[in-house]
Design an enzyme around this catalytic site. Structure first.
Site, PDB file in Angstrom:
ATOM      1  N   LYS A 142      33.002   3.266 -24.167  1.00 30.10           N
ATOM      2  CA  LYS A 142      33.672   2.456 -23.457  1.00 30.10           C
ATOM      3  C   LYS A 142      34.795   2.588 -22.806  1.00 30.10           C
ATOM      4  CE  LYS A 142      31.185  -1.452 -25.742  1.00 30.10           C
ATOM      5  NZ  LYS A 142      31.121  -2.223 -27.024  1.00 30.10           N
ATOM      6  N   LYS A 160      20.757  -4.500 -18.241  1.00 31.51           N
ATOM      7  CA  LYS A 160      21.446  -5.328 -17.153  1.00 31.51           C
ATOM      8  C   LYS A 160      22.507  -4.708 -16.407  1.00 31.51           C
ATOM      9  CE  LYS A 160      22.883  -8.212 -20.556  1.00 31.51           C
ATOM     10  NZ  LYS A 160      21.969  -8.179 -21.681  1.00 31.51           N
ATOM     11  N   LYS A 165      16.346   3.567 -18.317  1.00 29.25           N
ATOM     12  CA  LYS A 165      16.492   2.326 -19.405  1.00 29.25           C
ATOM     13  C   LYS A 165      16.498   1.018 -18.833  1.00 29.25           C
ATOM     14  CE  LYS A 165      19.342   1.154 -23.320  1.00 29.25           C
ATOM     15  NZ  LYS A 165      20.024   0.170 -23.058  1.00 29.25           N
TER      16      LYS A 165
HETATM   17  P1  ADP Z   1      21.783  -4.269 -21.838  1.00 30.27           P
HETATM   18  O1  ADP Z   1      21.612  -2.823 -21.803  1.00 30.27           O
HETATM   19  O2  ADP Z   1      20.781  -4.649 -20.702  1.00 30.27           O
HETATM   20  O3  ADP Z   1      23.292  -4.812 -21.701  1.00 30.27           O
HETATM   21  P2  ADP Z   1      22.291  -4.639 -24.641  1.00 30.27           P
HETATM   22  O4  ADP Z   1      23.098  -3.435 -24.576  1.00 30.27           O
HETATM   23  O5  ADP Z   1      22.901  -6.143 -24.440  1.00 30.27           O
HETATM   24  O6  ADP Z   1      21.416  -4.557 -23.075  1.00 30.27           O
HETATM   25  O7  ADP Z   1      21.433  -4.599 -25.610  1.00 30.27           O
HETATM   26  C1  ADP Z   1      21.086  -5.651 -26.485  1.00 30.27           C
HETATM   27  C2  ADP Z   1      19.970  -4.919 -27.439  1.00 30.27           C
HETATM   28  O8  ADP Z   1      18.913  -4.655 -26.860  1.00 30.27           O
HETATM   29  C3  ADP Z   1      20.469  -3.642 -28.190  1.00 30.27           C
HETATM   30  O9  ADP Z   1      20.226  -3.665 -29.367  1.00 30.27           O
HETATM   31  C4  ADP Z   1      19.724  -2.737 -27.443  1.00 30.27           C
HETATM   32  O10 ADP Z   1      19.273  -1.598 -28.565  1.00 30.27           O
HETATM   33  C5  ADP Z   1      18.539  -3.364 -27.136  1.00 30.27           C
HETATM   34  N1  ADP Z   1      17.878  -2.916 -25.799  1.00 30.27           N
HETATM   35  C6  ADP Z   1      18.575  -3.015 -24.713  1.00 30.27           C
HETATM   36  N2  ADP Z   1      17.974  -2.322 -23.705  1.00 30.27           N
HETATM   37  C7  ADP Z   1      16.703  -1.827 -24.336  1.00 30.27           C
HETATM   38  C8  ADP Z   1      15.814  -0.990 -23.639  1.00 30.27           C
HETATM   39  N3  ADP Z   1      15.598  -0.622 -22.289  1.00 30.27           N
HETATM   40  N4  ADP Z   1      14.910  -0.660 -24.489  1.00 30.27           N
HETATM   41  C9  ADP Z   1      14.863  -0.867 -25.826  1.00 30.27           C
HETATM   42  N5  ADP Z   1      15.788  -1.734 -26.338  1.00 30.27           N
HETATM   43  C10 ADP Z   1      16.817  -2.041 -25.578  1.00 30.27           C
END
Ligand code: ADP
Ligand code: TRP
Length: 322
Positions: free
Chosen positions: A110, A193, A190
């Site tokens: 981070k 957001k 991947k």
């Molecule tokens: P983002 O990347 O959209 O900000 P988060 O980091 O808030 O998503 O992810 C929340 C949860 O969703 C985590 O446990 C993460 O492992 C899962 N997750 C997020 N994006 C994916 C993806 N593309 N494929 C599988 N799991 C995901």
């Protein structure tokens, strides 16, 4: 067996969150005593707006309930509604070596990504340890990225037990879902957001169709055969269709004659259908003012009853009580 996990309220749910994080947890309902909380104190380490935080918490609660979190079976609450999370955390900080925290990969990443390092972000894993240890959790289902945080949780519990007596805290096991595939987003990276490439599960029909049509494809003409093995459309379709349906789409890719728009329409229909019951449930929840707060209040009451006992035990062991 007690299964516990925390979910950060971070806005609108997309298909990646659903298959990567939400569904694996909901599938555990009925297999033990399931505890799920909204990690709002953790979310505070990367928030700057009170209104935004309130909105994210509400959205996350509604969406999880709509997705099938059953408050009869599962204790569901907000972390900030149970003071023990913070109280136990402080206790744990006093046995946590600085060196252990300085090795945390998630924190280092981070900071490298330019996120301003606040102390909350640095001590995040200790709060997470408190979340888990307060409930004597046996099993903690999390993604691969959380593996180190679970190891630290065990390390901290061992430190407490060594210093203040075996059995003061229960060592949890991680349940890392290695087999959960990364869900690709519109551009094939991947779904996230932060990349702006998401397909959100509670979009309205028109917006959802539009989003699906934006999936990046190559410029193979309609008549020509297409490669199903490198297509995001096929990869996403897999999540919603039967193996037979996926095979048919792959065959149609190879045969040529159909354009990408055709396949995207099929994908759109499969997604729309898949979340239909959850959309209905979501509407029901939205039509019942006060329902979400009632659920979270009752969950907090149940959670507190468990966590209070642990804190009392720990505070006795360390000499703050008794
Ligand atoms: P983002 O990347 O959209 O900000 P988060 O980091 O808030 O998503 O992810 C929340 C949860 O969703 C985590 O446990 C993460 O492992 C899962 N997750 C997020 N994006 C994916 C993806 N593309 N494929 C599988 N799991 C995901
Ligand atoms: N750090 C976890 C994540 O980002 C969320 C979380 C907070 C958590 N406390 C927890 C997960 C306790 C499991 C157990 O996904």
């Amino acid at each position: 067996m007690r299964i516990l996990t925390g979910i950060q309220p971070s806005g609108i749910l997309h298909i990646g969150n659903y298959f990567g994080a939400i569904k694996p947890i909901l599938d555990l309902q009925g297999q033990g005593e399931v505890f799920v909380f909204l990690a709002d104190l953790h979310a505070l380490t990367s928030s700057s707006s009170g209104a935004g935080m309130r909105e994210n918490i509400r959205t996350a609660a509604i969406d999880l309930l709509a997705c099938g979190l059953d408050p009869e079976q599962t204790t569901f609450w907000r972390q900030s509604h149970v003071p023990v999370h913070s109280e136990l955390m402080w206790t744990l900080t006093t046995v946590t070596p600085m060196g252990l925290m300085e090795r945390m990969v998630a924190y280092k990443e981070k900071v490298q990504n330019g996120i301003a390092a606040n102390v909350g972000l640095f001590t995040y894993p200790i709060l997470q340890a408190a979340d888990i240890l307060a409930y004597d959790a046996d099993l903690v289902p999390v993604g691969k990225d959380q593996k180190q945080h679970l190891e630290v949780t065990r390390d901290i519990a061992i430190k407490i037990n060594e210093a203040y007596g075996e059995g003061t805290l229960k060592l949890p096991d991680a349940k890392i879902s290695e087999d959960v595939a990364v869900v690709p987003g519109l551009d094939g990276r991947k779904m996230s957001k932060s990349y702006g490439n998401t397909i959100d599960i509670f979009m309205d029909e028109k917006a959802l169709r539009k989003r699906v049509m934006k999936i990046v494809t190559d410029s193979t003409p309609q008549e020509a055969p297409k490669d199903p093995d490198t297509s995001t459309v096929v990869d996403l379709y897999r999540l919603f269709a039967t193996p037979g349906q996926v095979q048919r789409m792959k065959d149609e890719f190879r045969a040529g004659g159909l354009g990408y728009g055709h396949f995207k329409q099929q994908l759109f229909e499969a997604i729309w259908e898949h979340f239909a019951a959850m959309r209905t449930r979501r509407e029901e929840i939205l039509s019942r003012p006060g329902y979400v707060d009632e659920v979270l209040d009752e969950g907090a009451r149940r959670a507190r009853a468990v966590a209070d006992v642990t804190l009392e035990r720990v505070w006795r062991a360390v000499g703050l009580r008794g």
